[in-house]
Design a protein around this motif. Structure first.
Motif, mmCIF file in Angstrom:
data_model
loop_
_atom_site.group_PDB
_atom_site.id
_atom_site.type_symbol
_atom_site.label_atom_id
_atom_site.label_comp_id
_atom_site.label_asym_id
_atom_site.label_seq_id
_atom_site.Cartn_x
_atom_site.Cartn_y
_atom_site.Cartn_z
ATOM 1 N N PRO A 33 35.145 69.821 119.666
ATOM 2 C CA PRO A 33 34.814 68.118 120.191
ATOM 3 C C PRO A 33 35.955 67.076 119.923
ATOM 4 C CG PRO A 33 32.784 69.809 119.821
ATOM 5 C CD PRO A 33 34.426 70.576 119.409
ATOM 6 N N MET A 34 36.031 66.512 120.765
ATOM 7 C CA MET A 34 36.892 65.027 120.273
ATOM 8 C C MET A 34 36.009 63.804 121.043
ATOM 9 S SD MET A 34 40.065 66.382 121.212
ATOM 10 C CE MET A 34 41.301 64.602 120.535
ATOM 11 N N SER A 35 35.861 62.700 120.091
ATOM 12 C CA SER A 35 35.509 61.711 120.827
ATOM 13 C C SER A 35 36.653 60.621 122.019
ATOM 14 C CB SER A 35 36.079 60.190 119.171
ATOM 15 O OG SER A 35 36.854 60.278 118.901
ATOM 16 N N ARG A 36 35.923 60.076 122.152
ATOM 17 C CA ARG A 36 37.262 59.607 123.459
ATOM 18 C C ARG A 36 38.422 58.729 122.723
ATOM 19 N NH1 ARG A 36 32.474 55.484 126.408
ATOM 20 N NH2 ARG A 36 31.613 55.871 124.062
ATOM 21 N N ALA A 37 38.706 57.819 121.524
ATOM 22 C CA ALA A 37 38.834 57.904 120.882
ATOM 23 C C ALA A 37 40.888 58.054 120.375
ATOM 24 C CB ALA A 37 38.608 56.552 119.640
ATOM 25 N N ALA A 38 40.058 59.831 120.212
ATOM 26 C CA ALA A 38 41.049 60.254 120.107
ATOM 27 C C ALA A 38 41.456 61.053 120.834
ATOM 28 C CB ALA A 38 40.239 61.679 118.714
ATOM 29 N N ILE A 39 40.720 61.492 121.987
ATOM 30 C CA ILE A 39 41.811 61.479 123.173
ATOM 31 C C ILE A 39 42.482 60.773 123.601
ATOM 32 C CG2 ILE A 39 41.289 62.566 125.859
ATOM 33 C CD1 ILE A 39 37.901 63.603 124.855
ATOM 34 N N ALA A 40 41.847 59.576 123.502
ATOM 35 C CA ALA A 40 43.181 58.527 124.106
ATOM 36 C C ALA A 40 44.426 58.577 122.871
ATOM 37 C CB ALA A 40 42.810 57.462 124.215
ATOM 38 N N GLN A 41 44.452 58.785 121.975
ATOM 39 C CA GLN A 41 45.971 59.258 120.820
ATOM 40 C C GLN A 41 46.529 60.472 121.348
ATOM 41 O OE1 GLN A 41 44.344 59.068 117.050
ATOM 42 N NE2 GLN A 41 46.159 58.450 116.578
ATOM 43 N N ALA A 42 45.427 61.206 121.517
ATOM 44 C CA ALA A 42 46.283 62.415 121.843
ATOM 45 C C ALA A 42 46.953 62.248 123.382
ATOM 46 C CB ALA A 42 44.935 63.519 121.866
#
Length: 356
Positions: A33-42
């Motif tokens: 599970p990840m947030s949109r912000a974390a996915i954008a950063q990754a």
């Protein structure tokens, strides 16, 4: 003379959206599970683009919003997304002499069901197909989800061009010679994939076993039959008719094949002649292919110190040192491999990975 136009075509907006969705989905598959912000950063993709991707994936029921939230120092907490495990399951079925095994994975690649039933040695292909249908129905019942893809592992060589079983003498699974599983299930509405058991075990070893970091390795399955998987330059090699790695047909100096030699000792520990002959064949393959690693798998590896004795034979017959390891999966490598293959086929069918 006009010069050729060497400019690359830019991806269309729909193609960019698909690429973004795949990277979003891959992040969740690999990291949870990840947030949109974390996915954008990754991924390095902008937050607005990731937000649009989240809405598309939610609309397809491929992801869900979890009840968990990110813990920020200020402002609202963020939503955590996860792959929707209830979207469906993929089913891998391994067919071999004496038994049929099935293993279902959810969309997150988690095992949700496993089952095994005996196979009659005198059964007909029609009986076998009927049993497979029952297993599919049981899988749906036990998982409670849609079947997204189906994979078959058969203890016989499979022609990669036609998907047909290639009959060979002394086969440990002769009923498979009259099967054509792709034709029997090609109208099912989901992808169906098929390969031989040793190839699937080889891919399982690459995905989860001791060959994860090897681009060149030789996998040898030692059970009722004998076969090898050739993984070279980052790819599984199947040969012209799917017969690459059929070392069971290597002959001893007396003109007897290894399959014939081992069949005479079914149910008994292999004697010194058999171990030496099998080890010699593996050593010849090692000399020809120059792998970085040799993996020995299958139920015979555990019997009567067979691994250490085979290792000694191989090492004595190879000019350069080679790493030789026992498989951690042993007898269920084909089942693990085919279930992984079925899951990957489901992801391709749903558009979450590149086409094969």
């Amino acid at each position: 003379m006009a010069r050729p136009d060497t400019r690359r075509r830019l991806p269309r907006p729909s193609e960019l959206a698909t690429m973004t969705d795949r990277r979003f989905f891959r992040c969740l598959l690999e990291q949870g599970p990840m947030s949109r912000a974390a996915i954008a950063q990754a991924t390095g993709i902008s937050k607005p683009t990731i937000s649009e991707s989240a809405q598309r994936l939610l609309a397809q029921s491929l992801i869900v919003e979890t009840s968990r939230r990110t813990q920020g120092h200020q402002g609202r907490s963020g939503v955590l997304y996860d792959i929707n495990a209830e979207r469906g399951h993929s089913l891998g079925i391994a067919l071999e002499s004496g038994r049929l095994q099935a293993r279902a994975l959810d969309l997150k690649a988690g095992e949700v069901w496993r089952h095994e039933v005996p196979l009659a040695t005198a059964g007909s292909p029609d009986d076998l197909v009927a049993l497979v249908h029952k297993m599919i129905a049981l899988g749906r019942e036990q998982t409670g989800t849609e079947l997204l893809s189906l994979g078959f592992s058969v203890a016989d060589p499979v022609d990669p061009k036609t998907g047909e079983v290639v009959p060979l003498p002394d086969s440990p699974f002769p009923v498979g010679h009259d099967l054509n599983l792709l034709k029997d299930f090609d109208t099912a509405g989901y992808p169906v994939t098929l390969d031989n058991d040793v190839n699937w075990a080889t891919l399982a070893e690459k995905a989860l076993g001791c060959a994860r970091d090897a681009d060149d390795f030789l996998y040898v399955y030692l059970g009722q039959g004998i076969g090898a998987g050739l993984y070279q330059s980052g790819r599984l090699q199947r040969g012209n008719e799917g017969l690459a790695g059929e070392i069971g047909y290597v002959q001893t100096p007396d003109g007897e094949t290894l399959l014939s030699l081992t069949n005479r000792q079914a149910g008994q520990p292999w004697d010194d002649l058999t171990l030496t002959s099998v080890g010699h064949a593996i050593a010849m393959a090692t000399v020809l292919l120059n792998p970085a690693l040799v993996v020995l798998g299958g139920p015979r590896v555990d019997a009567s110190d067979a691994f250490n004795r085979l290792k000694a034979v191989i090492e004595a017959r190879t000019p350069r040192p080679v790493s030789i390891e026992p498989s951690g999966m042993r007898s269920d490598g084909p089942l693990v491999g085919v279930s992984i293959g079925a899951h990957q086929a489901a992801l391709r069918h749903l558009g979450m990975t590149e086409p094969a």
